[in-house]
Every structure is written in C-alpha cells, then in structure tokens.
Design a protein around this motif. Structure first.
Motif, PDB file in Angstrom:
ATOM      1  N   THR A 218       0.825  -1.219   0.000  1.00  0.00           N
ATOM      2  CA  THR A 218       0.000   0.000   0.000  1.00  0.00           C
ATOM      3  C   THR A 218       0.857   1.267   0.000  1.00  0.00           C
ATOM      4  O   THR A 218       0.321   2.368   0.145  1.00  0.00           O
ATOM      5  CB  THR A 218      -0.933   0.023   1.236  1.00  0.00           C
ATOM      6  OG1 THR A 218      -0.115  -0.138   2.388  1.00  0.00           O
ATOM      7  CG2 THR A 218      -1.966  -1.089   1.179  1.00  0.00           C
ATOM      8  N   GLN A 219       2.163   1.089  -0.134  1.00  0.00           N
ATOM      9  CA  GLN A 219       3.067   2.254  -0.091  1.00  0.00           C
ATOM     10  C   GLN A 219       2.820   3.183  -1.277  1.00  0.00           C
ATOM     11  O   GLN A 219       2.835   2.739  -2.422  1.00  0.00           O
ATOM     12  CB  GLN A 219       4.523   1.755  -0.096  1.00  0.00           C
ATOM     13  CG  GLN A 219       5.540   2.845   0.108  1.00  0.00           C
ATOM     14  CD  GLN A 219       5.403   3.508   1.475  1.00  0.00           C
ATOM     15  OE1 GLN A 219       5.372   2.857   2.497  1.00  0.00           O
ATOM     16  NE2 GLN A 219       5.264   4.822   1.471  1.00  0.00           N
ATOM     17  N   GLN A 220       2.604   4.448  -0.989  1.00  0.00           N
ATOM     18  CA  GLN A 220       2.389   5.439  -2.045  1.00  0.00           C
ATOM     19  C   GLN A 220       3.721   5.862  -2.653  1.00  0.00           C
ATOM     20  O   GLN A 220       4.763   5.706  -2.021  1.00  0.00           O
ATOM     21  CB  GLN A 220       1.692   6.687  -1.469  1.00  0.00           C
ATOM     22  CG  GLN A 220       0.330   6.413  -0.842  1.00  0.00           C
ATOM     23  CD  GLN A 220      -0.659   5.832  -1.840  1.00  0.00           C
ATOM     24  OE1 GLN A 220      -0.907   6.419  -2.882  1.00  0.00           O
ATOM     25  NE2 GLN A 220      -1.218   4.657  -1.524  1.00  0.00           N
ATOM     26  N   LYS A 221       3.661   6.406  -3.861  1.00  0.00           N
ATOM     27  CA  LYS A 221       4.871   6.907  -4.498  1.00  0.00           C
ATOM     28  C   LYS A 221       5.480   8.035  -3.677  1.00  0.00           C
ATOM     29  O   LYS A 221       4.756   8.854  -3.109  1.00  0.00           O
ATOM     30  CB  LYS A 221       4.550   7.419  -5.905  1.00  0.00           C
ATOM     31  CG  LYS A 221       4.239   6.276  -6.848  1.00  0.00           C
ATOM     32  CD  LYS A 221       3.870   6.764  -8.230  1.00  0.00           C
ATOM     33  CE  LYS A 221       3.600   5.567  -9.133  1.00  0.00           C
ATOM     34  NZ  LYS A 221       3.019   5.930 -10.406  1.00  0.00           N
ATOM     35  N   GLY A 224      10.797  11.270  -6.399  1.00  0.00           N
ATOM     36  CA  GLY A 224      10.987  10.899  -7.801  1.00  0.00           C
ATOM     37  C   GLY A 224       9.798  10.169  -8.401  1.00  0.00           C
ATOM     38  O   GLY A 224       9.919   9.554  -9.467  1.00  0.00           O
ATOM     39  N   GLY A 225       8.660  10.184  -7.702  1.00  0.00           N
ATOM     40  CA  GLY A 225       7.479   9.482  -8.217  1.00  0.00           C
ATOM     41  C   GLY A 225       7.627   7.972  -8.164  1.00  0.00           C
ATOM     42  O   GLY A 225       6.909   7.241  -8.855  1.00  0.00           O
ATOM     43  N   GLU A 226       8.589   7.469  -7.324  1.00  0.00           N
ATOM     44  CA  GLU A 226       8.824   6.018  -7.234  1.00  0.00           C
ATOM     45  C   GLU A 226       8.371   5.473  -5.886  1.00  0.00           C
ATOM     46  O   GLU A 226       8.345   6.206  -4.884  1.00  0.00           O
ATOM     47  CB  GLU A 226      10.327   5.734  -7.411  1.00  0.00           C
ATOM     48  CG  GLU A 226      10.839   6.119  -8.787  1.00  0.00           C
ATOM     49  CD  GLU A 226      12.254   5.600  -9.041  1.00  0.00           C
ATOM     50  OE1 GLU A 226      12.896   5.064  -8.124  1.00  0.00           O
ATOM     51  OE2 GLU A 226      12.706   5.746 -10.194  1.00  0.00           O
ATOM     52  N   ALA A 232       8.858   2.794   3.032  1.00  0.00           N
ATOM     53  CA  ALA A 232       8.249   1.607   3.644  1.00  0.00           C
ATOM     54  C   ALA A 232       8.964   1.264   4.957  1.00  0.00           C
ATOM     55  O   ALA A 232       8.331   0.861   5.937  1.00  0.00           O
ATOM     56  CB  ALA A 232       8.307   0.428   2.672  1.00  0.00           C
ATOM     57  N   ILE A 233      10.280   1.453   4.993  1.00  0.00           N
ATOM     58  CA  ILE A 233      11.036   1.180   6.228  1.00  0.00           C
ATOM     59  C   ILE A 233      10.609   2.164   7.327  1.00  0.00           C
ATOM     60  O   ILE A 233      10.475   1.789   8.489  1.00  0.00           O
ATOM     61  CB  ILE A 233      12.559   1.234   5.954  1.00  0.00           C
ATOM     62  CG1 ILE A 233      12.961   0.063   5.047  1.00  0.00           C
ATOM     63  CG2 ILE A 233      13.355   1.191   7.257  1.00  0.00           C
ATOM     64  CD1 ILE A 233      14.393   0.112   4.518  1.00  0.00           C
ATOM     65  N   LEU A 234      10.358   3.413   6.929  1.00  0.00           N
ATOM     66  CA  LEU A 234       9.870   4.402   7.907  1.00  0.00           C
ATOM     67  C   LEU A 234       8.531   3.932   8.489  1.00  0.00           C
ATOM     68  O   LEU A 234       8.308   4.007   9.701  1.00  0.00           O
ATOM     69  CB  LEU A 234       9.708   5.768   7.224  1.00  0.00           C
ATOM     70  CG  LEU A 234       9.207   6.914   8.102  1.00  0.00           C
ATOM     71  CD1 LEU A 234      10.183   7.213   9.235  1.00  0.00           C
ATOM     72  CD2 LEU A 234       8.984   8.177   7.267  1.00  0.00           C
TER      73      LEU A 234
END
Ligand code: UTP
Length: 274
Positions: A218-221, A224-226, A232-234
């Motif tokens: 569910t991680q959003q960009k 750099g739009g990536e 995700a680690i945060l």
C-alpha cells in the motif's frame, strides 16, 4: 539465520546511458567479471543459500551469465583449456539463483515487493545490484547478519557521507547510538541538506523482516514518483524496531561513474598481473 537474499537489478541505470541501453549496469565489468557476480559472492560468503535477482525485460544478460553456456564450455574442453573452462563453469557455484521480472520500474520498494513469494515469512537480506562492497575481514552482508543475530530486527547498513552529499541518499535519524549500531526513529529518502537528520546514509545493504511486504503493498509513491523502500522502512518503524549499523567494508556505488572507475583501479592494483 538469514538464508535468503534479494538483489534488485531491474532499474534503468540512467546515469550510465547510453551503454545501459544494451548492457545492464549490473553487468558492467570490473575488469573481467560483472559487478553482480561480486555481489552474489558476497551473499554466498555471508551464509546465504538462495538468491532472487529482480530483473526486467532488457536484463536477460544477467540471466544468461549465471547459466551454463554448454557450447562454449564444450569447445573449451575440446581445446584442452581446462583452467578457462573451470573459470566459466564455476560462476556462482554452490548457491541457488532464481529470477523474477519486475514488469514496470516503479521503484526500489516495488522491486523488493516482487520477492514476497520467494521470501515467505522469514527475515531476508537485500543487496542492491549496483553497490559493490569489499570487506577486509568479513563481507559487508556478514557484518549486518552478525548484528541481526543480536537484535533480531531489521537492520540497515550505513556509511557516513558529507552534508553536501546527503541529498543523494536515504538518511537515518537515530534515536539512540550504541557503538557502531543505532536504533532509528526515522529515515528520509534524499533530503535537502538543511533537512538531513544525520550524515548516516543507507548504502545498499539491508536485513528486513517480512512485515515489509504488507507495507509495500500500500506504499504510495514518494521521491521521484517512485515507490521507495526507505518510505516503507519508515512505516515499518511504527510497529517494529529498526536499527542501522555502520559498515566497515569499503563501498563503491558502481552505478556512478567515479566509483566505477575507482573500483576498477582498486581491483587492478590487487592483481599482480596488471
Ligand atoms: P538506482 O536508483 O540506483 O538504479 O536503484 P537505477 O534507477 O537503475 O539507476 P539510475 O539512478 O537511473 O542511474 C538501486 C537499485 O535498485 C534497482 C536498480 O536496478 C539498482 O540495482 N531498481 C530500481 C529496481 O530493481 N527497480 C526499480 O524500479 C528501480
């Protein structure tokens, strides 16, 4: 024990265009062997048994390199070139290598997500396909695995960079520091140097718990739009402890021209025939 490793190698390698149009940057040679072979060997020397390499549609050279080339090997044998045969046949012997394609280059976090089925429910290592480490006493990944054995939590390998260089890296925000290892309260991908929480940069080696996969889904960009692994680690830090440890091994970011040249010169200086 950490037995599985993932090597993301599906990126475009834009810093090395135009050569990376036809040759994956992970295949750029350090004299006569590609960078990715040194990374596979580091994993093997650190006790890893199974490696998944994340590739893309124009990275077939990587898959071919780790396969046997029966025609070439037969000719070398027929010509009595035994030493050359052994050199070619023995590439990455004693370790299992698997491949999966990342169909779209949506970022490092998305690349790691492709490893979910391979990893299953155990902690695993990530080694970036363009970060080459040379350890004097032990391989870089083994340094991380030794810390993992003690902490039983996710660990990021770091190195110290100048404040000017912090915008090039994922930067750690330490909560507490104990020797070479720190418990983290945050990480930030490529901050402005005014916003960098420290000079401890993430250097392409990670041990992660499998909880990262649900977060990545569910991680959003981000930068750099990536889909960024750092973001995700945060998020992982809200449910688990995450540590960082400063690696003693020397790092070359062979995705950058200056480090690539330095790696070749250093390797040549170690080779008496050169
Ligand atoms: P980089 O950002 O260094 O690689 O990603 P890149 O995008 O290929 O290179 P530049 O910056 O354009 O020159 C670090 C690692 O993550 C992989 C890359 O192959 C590299 O080994 N990666 C990156 C993926 O596998 N998939 C992606 O979508 C992005």
């Amino acid at each position: 024990m950490i037995k599985k490793a993932v090597i993301p190698a599906a990126g475009y390698g834009t810093r090395f265009l135009p050569i990376t149009k036809a040759i994956p940057k992970e295949m750029l040679p350090i004299i006569d062997r590609p960078t990715i072979e040194f990374i596979v060997n580091e994993a093997k020397a650190s006790g890893i048994e199974d490696i998944l390499i994340i590739v893309s549609s124009n990275k077939n050279a990587i898959v071919d390199y780790f396969d046997y080339n029966i025609e070439l090997e037969t000719i070398l044998k027929l010509k009595g070139k035994e030493a050359l045969y052994q050199k070619v046949h023995g590439i990455a012997e004693g370790i299992n290598i698997y491949f999966v394609r990342q169909k779209e280059q949506l970022g490092l976090g998305h690349a790691v997500l492709q490893a979910e089925a391979f990893v299953g429910n155990e902690p695993f290592a990530v080694l970036l396909g363009d970060d080459l480490y040379v350890g004097k006493n032990k391989p870089a990944l083994k340094e991380l695995i030794d810390v993992y054995e003690n902490k039983k939590a996710s660990i990021l390998g770091t190195m110290e960079v100048s404040l000017e260089n912090t915008p090039k890296y994922g930067i750690c925000d330490p909560k507490s520091i104990e020797g070479n290892t720190m418990l983290l309260k945050g990480v930030v991908e490529k901050p402005n140097k005014e916003d960098a929480p420290s000079r401890h940069a993430i250097g392409g080696r990670y041990i992660l718990t499998p909880a990262i996969f649900n977060i990545l889904k569910t991680q959003q960009k981000g930068f750099g739009g990536e889909i960024q692994l750092t973001d995700a680690i945060l998020n992982l830090m809200t449910s688990e402890d995450v540590y960082a440890t400063s690696l003693q091994a020397k790092r070359y970011d062979v995705g950058s021209k200056i480090d690539y040249i330095e790696a070749i010169i250093d390797f040549a200086l170690e080779e008496p025939t050169l």
